[in-house]
Design a protein around this motif. Sequence first.
Motif, PDB file in Angstrom:
ATOM      1  N   GLU A  34       5.425   3.072  -5.377  1.00 41.79           N
ATOM      2  CA  GLU A  34       4.971   2.585  -4.064  1.00 41.79           C
ATOM      3  C   GLU A  34       3.493   2.237  -4.101  1.00 41.79           C
ATOM      4  O   GLU A  34       3.063   1.211  -3.539  1.00 41.79           O
ATOM      5  CB  GLU A  34       5.238   3.640  -2.990  1.00 41.79           C
TER       6      GLU A  34
ATOM      7  N   ALA B 189      -3.419   6.281   0.483  1.00 38.01           N
ATOM      8  CA  ALA B 189      -2.684   7.364   1.150  1.00 38.01           C
ATOM      9  C   ALA B 189      -1.525   7.847   0.280  1.00 38.01           C
ATOM     10  O   ALA B 189      -1.263   9.055   0.181  1.00 38.01           O
ATOM     11  CB  ALA B 189      -2.173   6.895   2.511  1.00 38.01           C
ATOM     12  N   ILE B 190      -0.838   6.910  -0.358  1.00 40.82           N
ATOM     13  CA  ILE B 190       0.281   7.270  -1.232  1.00 40.82           C
ATOM     14  C   ILE B 190      -0.221   8.060  -2.443  1.00 40.82           C
ATOM     15  O   ILE B 190       0.386   9.066  -2.854  1.00 40.82           O
ATOM     16  CB  ILE B 190       1.045   6.012  -1.694  1.00 40.82           C
TER      17      ILE B 190
ATOM     18  N   GLU C 217      -5.602   0.679   1.627  1.00 40.60           N
ATOM     19  CA  GLU C 217      -5.636   1.930   2.392  1.00 40.60           C
ATOM     20  C   GLU C 217      -4.298   2.656   2.298  1.00 40.60           C
ATOM     21  O   GLU C 217      -4.248   3.881   2.161  1.00 40.60           O
ATOM     22  CB  GLU C 217      -5.981   1.646   3.861  1.00 40.60           C
ATOM     23  N   GLU C 218      -3.230   1.880   2.373  1.00 41.60           N
ATOM     24  CA  GLU C 218      -1.903   2.482   2.259  1.00 41.60           C
ATOM     25  C   GLU C 218      -1.662   2.996   0.845  1.00 41.60           C
ATOM     26  O   GLU C 218      -1.066   4.068   0.650  1.00 41.60           O
ATOM     27  CB  GLU C 218      -0.831   1.461   2.635  1.00 41.60           C
TER      28      GLU C 218
ATOM     29  N   LEU D 273       1.992  -1.566  -3.286  1.00 42.42           N
ATOM     30  CA  LEU D 273       1.001  -1.750  -2.216  1.00 42.42           C
ATOM     31  C   LEU D 273      -0.285  -2.350  -2.769  1.00 42.42           C
ATOM     32  O   LEU D 273      -0.920  -3.191  -2.122  1.00 42.42           O
ATOM     33  CB  LEU D 273       0.713  -0.413  -1.532  1.00 42.42           C
TER      34      LEU D 273
ATOM     35  N   ARG E 131      -2.888  -3.931  -0.126  1.00 40.86           N
ATOM     36  CA  ARG E 131      -2.815  -2.968   0.982  1.00 40.86           C
ATOM     37  C   ARG E 131      -3.396  -1.650   0.465  1.00 40.86           C
ATOM     38  O   ARG E 131      -2.710  -0.670   0.216  1.00 40.86           O
ATOM     39  CB  ARG E 131      -1.369  -2.812   1.442  1.00 40.86           C
TER      40      ARG E 131
END
Length: 261
Positions: A37, A52-53, A48-49, A41, A46
């Motif tokens: 993931e 987070a992952i 920031e996402e 991303l 992406r």
Amino acid sequence: MRLVAAIILTILLLFHGNSTDANSESTLQELDQLADEALQLTKFSRLEEAKAILERFAVQFSEQGIKEGKFTMDELRVLTASHHEALRAVTNINMSLEERIRLVTSFRLAADAISSTHQPMWIEMEASVMKEFQKVKNAALEGNKEAYNQNLNTFLSTYTVIQPSLKIDLAAEKLQKLDSKITYIDRYRSDFSEQEWTAHLESLEQDLQKIFSNPDEDEADPSLWWVISMTGSIIILTLSYVSWRKYRGEKQQKKSKDPNN
């Protein structure tokens, strides 16, 4: 009753063992999914996402991986370092998208190398690695120093993507041999000699082809296998002899107790 209790205990132990293996496999799959993931991303910027992952990965890796002792020290060291680089890739504002993807891909392949027991993803990089290496070799054969240096830089960049995975999947001796040859052609690139470099590059090419075609090849000394084989044969013969002696003794004992005798 004792027999029944023993059977129940054996079943419980087997069930516990299977449950532990299932939990371990589940944890590895979850970590592998998070790594994938993060890469997807990153490819779409992406960041920031993706960050987070990667942070979720770190928490789960620590809680379920490190504390429960699912990984070897080498795996912990390699994956931690690779994760650090991936996190840097999605937080460094000055890094190009290409470099971000390269670092996170390296992390994703390392995570897969730990979770995969057969056909790890890094093997799929064979075409890219060998293509860039062939460019280096062609430049050396042509005596083109400028093209040689440029293509060598590209090859080294491609190789570093799979290097963490190799540290996980290859024997230390095999990887050390490969890395020493790569370090040599990189360090002494200014001393360009067509004949000398052709020999070095052909040797390196053979090693690269081996790691992709036979990553799990056992390079143990043949004499060691001979010793193991002989030792195993001796053990089997000894056990067979002991069993035969026991059978013969029991038969003679029964015969001596027979009232008809």
